[in-house]
Design an enzyme around this catalytic site. Sequence first.
Site, PDB file in Angstrom:
ATOM      1  N   GLY A 252       0.794  -1.228   0.000  1.00  0.00           N
ATOM      2  CA  GLY A 252       0.000   0.000   0.000  1.00  0.00           C
ATOM      3  C   GLY A 252       0.824   1.274   0.000  1.00  0.00           C
ATOM      4  O   GLY A 252       0.283   2.367   0.164  1.00  0.00           O
TER       5      GLY A 252
ATOM      6  N   GLY B 187       4.178   2.863  -2.111  1.00  0.00           N
ATOM      7  CA  GLY B 187       5.325   2.843  -3.018  1.00  0.00           C
ATOM      8  C   GLY B 187       5.884   4.242  -3.155  1.00  0.00           C
ATOM      9  O   GLY B 187       6.818   4.629  -2.455  1.00  0.00           O
TER      10      GLY B 187
ATOM     11  N   ALA C 180       7.109  11.030   8.001  1.00  0.00           N
ATOM     12  CA  ALA C 180       8.548  10.872   7.735  1.00  0.00           C
ATOM     13  C   ALA C 180       9.350  10.737   9.030  1.00  0.00           C
ATOM     14  O   ALA C 180      10.270   9.921   9.117  1.00  0.00           O
ATOM     15  CB  ALA C 180       9.040  12.074   6.937  1.00  0.00           C
TER      16      ALA C 180
ATOM     17  N   TYR D 293      15.227  10.543   6.253  1.00  0.00           N
ATOM     18  CA  TYR D 293      16.293  11.479   5.847  1.00  0.00           C
ATOM     19  C   TYR D 293      17.493  10.703   5.307  1.00  0.00           C
ATOM     20  O   TYR D 293      18.163  11.150   4.374  1.00  0.00           O
ATOM     21  CB  TYR D 293      16.667  12.387   7.031  1.00  0.00           C
ATOM     22  CG  TYR D 293      15.421  13.013   7.607  1.00  0.00           C
ATOM     23  CD1 TYR D 293      14.775  14.038   6.905  1.00  0.00           C
ATOM     24  CD2 TYR D 293      14.823  12.508   8.754  1.00  0.00           C
ATOM     25  CE1 TYR D 293      13.578  14.569   7.373  1.00  0.00           C
ATOM     26  CE2 TYR D 293      13.625  13.036   9.223  1.00  0.00           C
ATOM     27  CZ  TYR D 293      13.001  14.064   8.534  1.00  0.00           C
ATOM     28  OH  TYR D 293      11.810  14.566   8.981  1.00  0.00           O
TER      29      TYR D 293
ATOM     30  N   GLU E 109      21.058   6.090  -6.009  1.00  0.00           N
ATOM     31  CA  GLU E 109      20.261   5.020  -6.627  1.00  0.00           C
ATOM     32  C   GLU E 109      19.747   5.481  -7.988  1.00  0.00           C
ATOM     33  O   GLU E 109      19.732   4.730  -8.958  1.00  0.00           O
ATOM     34  CB  GLU E 109      19.093   4.648  -5.708  1.00  0.00           C
ATOM     35  CG  GLU E 109      18.142   3.642  -6.341  1.00  0.00           C
ATOM     36  CD  GLU E 109      17.120   3.046  -5.379  1.00  0.00           C
ATOM     37  OE1 GLU E 109      17.259   3.243  -4.153  1.00  0.00           O
ATOM     38  OE2 GLU E 109      16.198   2.365  -5.858  1.00  0.00           O
TER      39      GLU E 109
ATOM     40  N   HIS F 228      14.687  -4.487 -36.146  1.00  0.00           N
ATOM     41  CA  HIS F 228      14.918  -5.935 -36.234  1.00  0.00           C
ATOM     42  C   HIS F 228      13.743  -6.659 -36.890  1.00  0.00           C
ATOM     43  O   HIS F 228      13.823  -7.863 -37.130  1.00  0.00           O
ATOM     44  CB  HIS F 228      15.116  -6.543 -34.839  1.00  0.00           C
ATOM     45  CG  HIS F 228      16.520  -6.451 -34.295  1.00  0.00           C
ATOM     46  ND1 HIS F 228      17.067  -5.296 -33.824  1.00  0.00           N
ATOM     47  CD2 HIS F 228      17.489  -7.403 -34.148  1.00  0.00           C
ATOM     48  CE1 HIS F 228      18.307  -5.528 -33.386  1.00  0.00           C
ATOM     49  NE2 HIS F 228      18.582  -6.798 -33.595  1.00  0.00           N
TER      50      HIS F 228
ATOM     51  N   GLU G 238       7.284  10.121 -12.735  1.00  0.00           N
ATOM     52  CA  GLU G 238       6.399  11.234 -12.321  1.00  0.00           C
ATOM     53  C   GLU G 238       6.932  11.847 -11.019  1.00  0.00           C
ATOM     54  O   GLU G 238       6.968  13.075 -10.867  1.00  0.00           O
ATOM     55  CB  GLU G 238       4.958  10.736 -12.118  1.00  0.00           C
ATOM     56  CG  GLU G 238       4.245  10.320 -13.396  1.00  0.00           C
ATOM     57  CD  GLU G 238       4.774   9.016 -13.984  1.00  0.00           C
ATOM     58  OE1 GLU G 238       5.113   8.101 -13.201  1.00  0.00           O
ATOM     59  OE2 GLU G 238       4.853   8.911 -15.220  1.00  0.00           O
TER      60      GLU G 238
END
Length: 387
Positions: A137, A139, A186, A243, A252, A348, A377
Amino acid sequence: MVYDLNVKRPAWREEEEFVLFADAANAFVADNLVPNIEKYEKQGVVDRDIWLKAGEYGLLVPDCPEEYGGVGGDFRHDAILIDAIHGQGVDSWGAVLHNGIVAPYVTAFGTEEQKRAWMPKLISGEYVAAIAMTEPGAGSDLQGMKTTAIKQGNQYVINGSKTFITNGGTANFIILAAKTDPSEGAKGISLFAIETDGLEGFRRGRKLDKVGLKGQDTAELFFDDMKVPASALLGTEEGKGFYQLMDKLPQERLIIALQAMAMIENILGQTIDYVKERKAFGRRIMDFQNTRFKLAECKSQATMAKVFCDHCTDELVAGRLSAEMASMAKYMLSDLQCKIVDECVQLHGGYGYMNEYPVARAWRDARVQRIYGGTNEIMKLLIARGL
Ligand SMILES: Cc1cc2nc3c(=O)[nH]c(=O)nc-3n(C[C@H](O)[C@H](O)[C@H](O)COP(=O)(O)OP(=O)(O)OC[C@H]3O[C@@H](n4cnc5c(N)ncnc54)[C@H](O)[C@@H]3O)c2cc1C
């Protein structure tokens, strides 16, 4: 075959240390991974001993400082390894995540004791690493995560689940994001380093059936009253997890951009070779003006992207890569990868849709680059903040 875009590369690439590392990385991937691409796709995971062998070759966490058992390299070694893996069309081995995404949390935020305990095992391949942020729930909206880690005496009791976790089927060292204060957003998030061997309450779910990246073991993870010692908290203070993530996510995102770049060069090389061989209407496919225009466009865009990737790599090594710039690299390069690989499939013809052709696998693998590591996004939201 990687297509040489003939861009002037940064001078450090000529230094002996990096040339030797590139030779070792290229040879390791060519000898151990390339011959097994199809096998890994079928079994949905690389052989476990690849990690130990890579450790012996010095390819795991090359940027770890010497005092913790490393060779004291930096992100440039990771960039070289990305070229070796993705430039040779290997999509199954999660070493870049292990090296460049998970291990840096320990070196940056771990205590002395934590670094001394965990880094040698990450370097040898005894530990395979994963990072578990995403939940069914939550992401994009990480602050909404539901997994909790509640302190009881000298341990934390962890409950919840994670999904889409790369290396999730194999990893025995997992950086886990959980709420130590569920009433907070957070500020309630902390990171834990979970050593899973023999850990009660830890369970792996099914290996997920993905569109691409078939050789990667992406899995669900479950934590049912899983007890870990208080020393599993990364660092010394609760509530720092969000943080810490924000600090490391730019790296990343650059890694995803560099993967895209290496895959673009690989597939451009394959496609240029192909259109020079294949004939229609008595001419090489290469001789049609449409082919030449399409490949000229791809080459132009790839050349600009390569210069930007080198710039971002140097900025990161200098400690200057902003979240905004990393977001640009991730979104622009993954979009470009999808666009170029799609053009290459088209050039191809029907063979581009056959799984035995690397371009078909590259097309399946490319799509997720726009989704993971923060969707494109979300990248645009981050860029827009600086307008
Ligand atoms: C193959 C694979 C490997 C992965 N590996 C890992 C891993 O190792 N560890 C890990 O923790 N996670 C991993 N992930 C998870 C990945 O990071 C998430 O899937 C991604 O962040 C998106 O989250 P979501 O799937 O919940 O989509 P959602 O957040 O539900 O998004 C759905 C759509 O809504 C859009 N959206 C959401 N919020 C906004 C907004 N504010 N404004 C505009 N649009 C918005 C998104 O861009 C997207 O298009 C992996 C995923 C995949 C597919």
